[in-house]
Design an enzyme around this catalytic site. Structure first.
Site, mmCIF file in Angstrom:
data_model
loop_
_atom_site.group_PDB
_atom_site.id
_atom_site.type_symbol
_atom_site.label_atom_id
_atom_site.label_comp_id
_atom_site.label_asym_id
_atom_site.label_seq_id
_atom_site.Cartn_x
_atom_site.Cartn_y
_atom_site.Cartn_z
ATOM 1 N N GLU A 1 -9.200 -3.168 2.530
ATOM 2 C CA GLU A 1 -8.183 -2.643 1.611
ATOM 3 C C GLU A 1 -7.123 -3.695 1.288
ATOM 4 O OE1 GLU A 1 -7.376 1.779 2.772
ATOM 5 O OE2 GLU A 1 -8.481 0.799 4.359
ATOM 6 N N ARG B 1 0.856 -1.192 0.000
ATOM 7 C CA ARG B 1 0.000 0.000 0.000
ATOM 8 C C ARG B 1 0.891 1.240 0.000
ATOM 9 N NH1 ARG B 1 -2.063 3.323 4.915
ATOM 10 N NH2 ARG B 1 -3.354 4.779 3.807
#
Ligand code: AMP
Length: 402
Positions: free
Chosen positions: A385, A90
């Protein structure tokens, strides 16, 4: 296929190892206190855990420890790291350089580091973690980067520009970037699937409400506007972040208190929001508890958030010339039924009508909470996520092999 998902901060390395056959989590954990002393907390799907102090002078030692706990000891889940097909990272800020998930090369890591000026707290640590990962993970394992900002790169110019001199954009890249993009993309796709509709046919307002909160207008699967801006400070009031304020109020207070730019930034990012208004806490649960006891400033903090969310929903419905669904996600959005009820109350003008019974007590579960005769559907959609990063990583790597 097994994908390792990494979310690196300046002193932490959160990870999940995901089995893509059934999208289950094989192991997850956090290497913490990097550069201070070091601690790892690791949980395998079997329930076995590792919880110990370590020495993590840099991200490299943290990755080495991560490999060790994944492949050896009671909580091991792999015989060797070669079982990991790819690593997905990420990344907070991709600016205008990265508008999609990207394969990592040395040049890509350097570009991520070059963007550190736009995200000082995040991008440099991300780059450090990427270099460290390259050193420790087998060279043959592809690494992929997924950007929080990429989903919002579809915003039109009129939505992302600020009314400042054009040179701010040209010289310094000052514009709205938006954040939480991976979450907004995941939940809006999950919502379309739950509604049994093609996302291309939907106008959605996605409310990601947690310690940091952002609201996004998703038209036909694309972000067309979002509440966070140049940094994650803009938009609605948050745990310790002010959200949107008149910039003149900032310069006025900075002058009064004799604050430097970085002190002013701390004032708005760390001392404002729920904490600043209530004087009690940044945490929504503490604010709700204090409000229930009649604390006026806690009541005010909660009312401000609810009012601002309502305004975003209304303005984004206007911007998209329509609204099919509103979704709530994030720690507050998924769990706070009273906030959802307050936001959706008196919104008949937009065609929003809540089913109070469906909403009451609902926590962290995918569910429709609007009344059957509500024109606009309202849903709770838990975010994930890490799973989207894993899916993106798989898709990119599979594309490479074709
Ligand atoms: P996040 O940043 O998404 O982890 O969300 C953190 C926020 O969610 C904090 O303000 C918490 O108080 C809030 N939160 C978590 N669980 C609940 C709950 N059961 N009810 C109300 N708020 C909650």
């Amino acid at each position: 296929m097994k994908i390792l998902v990494i979310n690196a901060g300046s002193s932490s390395l959160k990870y999940q190892l995901i089995n893509m056959e059934d999208e289950s989590v094989i192991a997850k954990g956090n290497c913490d206190r990097i550069g201070i002393d070091g601690h790892i907390k690791h949980t395998a799907y079997t329930g076995a855990t590792v919880d110990m102090d370590c020495t993590f002078p840099t991200h490299t030692e943290a990755f080495e420890k991560l490999v060790e706990v994944l492949t050896t000891g009671d909580a091991k889940v792999l015989d060797s790291m070669s079982e990991v097909s790819a690593v997905g990272h990420r990344i907070v800020q991709g600016a205008e350089v990265f508008d999609k998930t990207t394969l990592v090369t040395d040049e890509v890591i350097q570009k991520i580091d070059d963007l550190a000026e736009l995200a000082p707290v995040h991008n440099h640590p991300h780059a450090l973690a990427l270099w460290a990962c390259k050193k420790v993970i087998p060279e043959t394992t592809p690494q992929v980067v997924v950007f929080d900002t990429a989903f919002h790169q579809t915003m039109p110019e009129k939505a992302y520009m600020f009314g400042m001199p054009y040179e701010c954009y040209e010289k310094y890249h000052v514009r709205k970037y938006g954040f939480h993009g991976t979450s907004h993309r995941f939940v809006s796709m999950a919502l379309a699937e739950a509604m049994g509709k093609d996302i291309k046919d939907l106008k959605i307002v996605s409310c990601h409400l947690g310690n940091g909160s952002s609201i996004t207008a998703v038209d036909g699967g694309k972000s067309v506007d979002t509440s966070m801006g140049f940094t994650p400070l803009d938009g609605v009031i948050m745990g310790t972040r002010s959200g949107c304020v008149d910039p003149s109020a900032v310069t006025f207070v900075a002058n009064k208190l004799g604050m430097t730019p970085s002190e002013t930034s701390d004032y708005l990012n760390k001392k404002s929001g729920f904490l600043g208004i209530s004087g009690i806490s940044s945490d929504n649960r503490d604010i709700s508890a204090a409000a229930a006891e009649g604390n006026k400033r806690a009541i005010l903090a909660g009312e401000m958030l609810r009012y601002e969310i309502k305004k975003y929903i209304g303005s984004y419905a206007a911007a998209m010339n329509g609204l099919d669904a509103v979704l709530f996600t994030g720690g507050i959005g998924e769990n706070s039924d009273d906030l959802r009820a307050d936001v959706c109350r008196n919104m008949e003008v937009l065609g929003i009508k809540l089913d109070e019974n469906a909403n009451a007590g609902l926590r962290g579960k995918l569910a429709k909470i609007s009344a059957p005769d509500s024109k606009v559907e309202v849903w709770v959609v838990p975010t994930n996520e890490e799973l989207l990063i894993a899916r993106d990583t798989r898709d990119l790597v599979e594309g490479l092999n074709k």
